[in-house]
Write a protein that holds these residues in place. Structure first.
Motif, PDB file in Angstrom:
ATOM      1  N   HIS A 142       6.731 -29.166  34.404  1.00  9.92           N
ATOM      2  CA  HIS A 142       5.552 -29.773  33.799  1.00  9.92           C
ATOM      3  C   HIS A 142       5.776 -29.912  32.293  1.00  9.92           C
ATOM      4  O   HIS A 142       5.932 -28.912  31.579  1.00  9.92           O
ATOM      5  N   PHE A 143       5.779 -31.143  31.810  1.00  7.46           N
ATOM      6  CA  PHE A 143       6.009 -31.437  30.397  1.00  7.46           C
ATOM      7  C   PHE A 143       4.718 -31.925  29.739  1.00  7.46           C
ATOM      8  O   PHE A 143       3.945 -32.668  30.343  1.00  7.46           O
ATOM      9  N   ILE A 144       4.526 -31.523  28.489  1.00  3.21           N
ATOM     10  CA  ILE A 144       3.418 -32.004  27.673  1.00  3.21           C
ATOM     11  C   ILE A 144       3.995 -32.736  26.460  1.00  3.21           C
ATOM     12  O   ILE A 144       4.898 -32.221  25.792  1.00  3.21           O
ATOM     13  N   PHE A 149      -0.985 -31.795  21.480  1.00  5.35           N
ATOM     14  CA  PHE A 149      -1.304 -30.531  20.820  1.00  5.35           C
ATOM     15  C   PHE A 149      -2.040 -30.789  19.501  1.00  5.35           C
ATOM     16  O   PHE A 149      -1.772 -31.777  18.804  1.00  5.35           O
ATOM     17  N   ASN A 150      -2.932 -29.874  19.151  1.00  5.32           N
ATOM     18  CA  ASN A 150      -3.756 -30.054  17.948  1.00  5.32           C
ATOM     19  C   ASN A 150      -2.929 -30.113  16.667  1.00  5.32           C
ATOM     20  O   ASN A 150      -3.272 -30.829  15.733  1.00  5.32           O
ATOM     21  N   ASN A 151      -1.856 -29.314  16.614  1.00  5.17           N
ATOM     22  CA  ASN A 151      -1.039 -29.295  15.388  1.00  5.17           C
ATOM     23  C   ASN A 151       0.201 -30.161  15.534  1.00  5.17           C
ATOM     24  O   ASN A 151       1.297 -29.815  15.084  1.00  5.17           O
ATOM     25  N   ASN A 152       0.039 -31.339  16.158  1.00  2.49           N
ATOM     26  CA  ASN A 152       1.202 -32.189  16.448  1.00  2.49           C
ATOM     27  C   ASN A 152       1.908 -32.719  15.210  1.00  2.49           C
ATOM     28  O   ASN A 152       3.050 -33.148  15.286  1.00  2.49           O
ATOM     29  N   ALA A 153       1.230 -32.681  14.064  1.00  4.57           N
ATOM     30  CA  ALA A 153       1.864 -33.187  12.834  1.00  4.57           C
ATOM     31  C   ALA A 153       2.904 -32.222  12.286  1.00  4.57           C
ATOM     32  O   ALA A 153       3.736 -32.596  11.456  1.00  4.57           O
ATOM     33  N   THR A 154       2.882 -30.961  12.756  1.00  2.00           N
ATOM     34  CA  THR A 154       3.770 -29.941  12.185  1.00  2.00           C
ATOM     35  C   THR A 154       4.819 -29.445  13.172  1.00  2.00           C
ATOM     36  O   THR A 154       5.574 -28.532  12.846  1.00  2.00           O
ATOM     37  N   ILE A 155       4.887 -30.025  14.358  1.00  2.00           N
ATOM     38  CA  ILE A 155       5.860 -29.569  15.350  1.00  2.00           C
ATOM     39  C   ILE A 155       6.869 -30.675  15.641  1.00  2.00           C
ATOM     40  O   ILE A 155       6.714 -31.813  15.203  1.00  2.00           O
ATOM     41  N   TYR A 199      11.911 -22.339  21.405  1.00  2.00           N
ATOM     42  CA  TYR A 199      10.787 -21.785  22.165  1.00  2.00           C
ATOM     43  C   TYR A 199       9.530 -21.723  21.302  1.00  2.00           C
ATOM     44  O   TYR A 199       9.597 -21.429  20.101  1.00  2.00           O
ATOM     45  N   TYR A 200       8.392 -21.994  21.951  1.00  2.00           N
ATOM     46  CA  TYR A 200       7.105 -22.043  21.249  1.00  2.00           C
ATOM     47  C   TYR A 200       6.051 -21.257  22.027  1.00  2.00           C
ATOM     48  O   TYR A 200       6.013 -21.293  23.263  1.00  2.00           O
ATOM     49  N   LEU A 201       5.172 -20.589  21.278  1.00  2.00           N
ATOM     50  CA  LEU A 201       3.993 -19.962  21.848  1.00  2.00           C
ATOM     51  C   LEU A 201       2.806 -20.904  21.686  1.00  2.00           C
ATOM     52  O   LEU A 201       2.668 -21.552  20.645  1.00  2.00           O
ATOM     53  N   TYR A 202       1.971 -20.951  22.722  1.00  2.00           N
ATOM     54  CA  TYR A 202       0.750 -21.752  22.640  1.00  2.00           C
ATOM     55  C   TYR A 202      -0.440 -20.813  22.744  1.00  2.00           C
ATOM     56  O   TYR A 202      -0.646 -20.137  23.754  1.00  2.00           O
ATOM     57  N   SER A 203      -1.236 -20.770  21.678  1.00  2.00           N
ATOM     58  CA  SER A 203      -2.426 -19.927  21.647  1.00  2.00           C
ATOM     59  C   SER A 203      -3.381 -20.502  20.615  1.00  2.00           C
ATOM     60  O   SER A 203      -2.954 -20.952  19.542  1.00  2.00           O
ATOM     61  N   GLY A 204      -4.656 -20.491  20.932  1.00  2.00           N
ATOM     62  CA  GLY A 204      -5.625 -21.016  19.985  1.00  2.00           C
ATOM     63  C   GLY A 204      -5.487 -22.496  19.759  1.00  2.00           C
ATOM     64  O   GLY A 204      -5.727 -22.993  18.653  1.00  2.00           O
ATOM     65  N   SER A 205      -5.064 -23.232  20.784  1.00  2.00           N
ATOM     66  CA  SER A 205      -4.952 -24.700  20.802  1.00  2.00           C
ATOM     67  C   SER A 205      -3.827 -25.261  19.926  1.00  2.00           C
ATOM     68  O   SER A 205      -3.817 -26.440  19.613  1.00  2.00           O
ATOM     69  N   SER A 206      -2.874 -24.416  19.506  1.00  2.00           N
ATOM     70  CA  SER A 206      -1.756 -24.929  18.716  1.00  2.00           C
ATOM     71  C   SER A 206      -0.465 -24.207  19.094  1.00  2.00           C
ATOM     72  O   SER A 206      -0.482 -23.134  19.702  1.00  2.00           O
ATOM     73  N   LEU A 207       0.653 -24.802  18.730  1.00  2.00           N
ATOM     74  CA  LEU A 207       1.974 -24.252  19.023  1.00  2.00           C
ATOM     75  C   LEU A 207       2.552 -23.539  17.809  1.00  2.00           C
ATOM     76  O   LEU A 207       2.375 -23.979  16.668  1.00  2.00           O
ATOM     77  N   THR A 208       3.273 -22.441  18.063  1.00  2.00           N
ATOM     78  CA  THR A 208       3.962 -21.698  17.009  1.00  2.00           C
ATOM     79  C   THR A 208       5.418 -21.504  17.424  1.00  2.00           C
ATOM     80  O   THR A 208       5.688 -20.993  18.517  1.00  2.00           O
ATOM     81  N   ARG A 209       6.337 -21.896  16.582  1.00  2.00           N
ATOM     82  CA  ARG A 209       7.766 -21.777  16.883  1.00  2.00           C
ATOM     83  C   ARG A 209       8.201 -20.313  16.854  1.00  2.00           C
ATOM     84  O   ARG A 209       7.854 -19.566  15.931  1.00  2.00           O
TER      85      ARG A 209
END
Length: 257
Positions: A142-144, A149-155, A199-209
């Motif tokens: 499953h790909f997104i 994602f809310n922070n798509n400008a920074t990923i 790898y990224y974590l998704y929490s609080g509607s945004s991704l973190t590297r």
């Protein structure tokens, strides 16, 4: 040398240009085919069924055909998997297409599909989600798309593979990098495509590297002590997908206690 730009012309034998006003044409086509409600609610379209001309309309508006001259000899693969898989796509306007034969080009981030005549197309509609089914090994992927994602400008721009779903989810981004080398005393330039996993974590509607696996306790402060202890008691490899998945699965288990 590494370059993510030049290879577009080197690998692809042709330049693909989509007509302006495509989105507006898509909007009006959907309105004509399905009525006003289709624009605001999700509709599932099965491409194995001929539903009042849906199949022909779909292929005529969603993509452009790929000429046979697209590929040249390059070591490695641009794709998540070069094999065609049965799959589904979900557009940003909530229209869903199922029972397609799909292939995901992770270098150019194009979704390719083929029709009943084995003509290959590049999808040009804005796709939000993509699911591929490996019927041989019984797996689903499953790909997104990053734009969801809310922070798509920074990923990183491209497709994110869901590895673990939960209160905190884990995604993998596979960056395709082209290495170019010229052997000594040879006039031939060799090109090799390699994959770099991020790898990224998704929490609080945004991704973190996750830059390093050892950073995970700090990225999961609610259970920092437990995650630290878990990582010390297990031999972990920063390049092992299973190790990342096991840690996040364990963390989500702790949250439920």
């Amino acid at each position: 040398a590494k370059d993510r730009g030049f290879c577009f012309l080197t690998i692809y034998g042709s330049t693909f240009i989509f007509k302006p006003g495509f989105i507006m044409k898509l909007f009006f086509t959907i309105m004509l085919l399905f009525g006003p409600g289709a624009v605001y609610s999700q509709r599932v379209i099965d491409l194995t069924k001929e539903e009042a001309g849906i199949t022909s309309a779909y292929y005529s508006m969603i993509g452009a055909p790929i000429p046979n001259s697209k590929y040249v000899s390059v070591e490695g693969s641009l794709y998540f998997d070069p094999a065609w898989m049965k799959g589904r796509i979900l557009l940003h306007d909530s229209i869903e297409y199922v029972n397609l034969f799909l292939r995901l080009d992770l270098f150019s981030n194009n979704v390719e599909f083929k029709d009943n005549n084995d003509q290959v197309f590049i999808a040009s509609a804005p796709i939000k989600e993509l699911t591929l089914t490996d019927t041989v090994n019984g797996k689903q992927f499953h790909f997104i798309h990053y734009s969801a994602f809310n922070n798509n400008a920074t990923i990183e721009k491209g497709w994110y593979l869901l590895l673990v779903a939960g209160d905190v989810s884990l995604y993998k981004f596979m960056a395709k990098v082209v290495n170019e080398s010229k052997p000594y005393s040879s006039a031939i330039v060799e090109r090799r495509i390699e994959t770099m996993d991020h790898y990224y974590l998704y929490s609080g509607s945004s991704l973190t590297r996750i830059k390093k696996i050892k950073d995970l306790p700090d990225l999961l402060p609610a259970k920092k002590a437990e995650i630290t202890a878990y990582m010390k008691s297990n031999t972990l490899n920063s390049k092992n997908e299973t190790d990342f998945s096991n840690i996040i699965t364990y963390y989500n288990t702790l949250l439920k206690k």
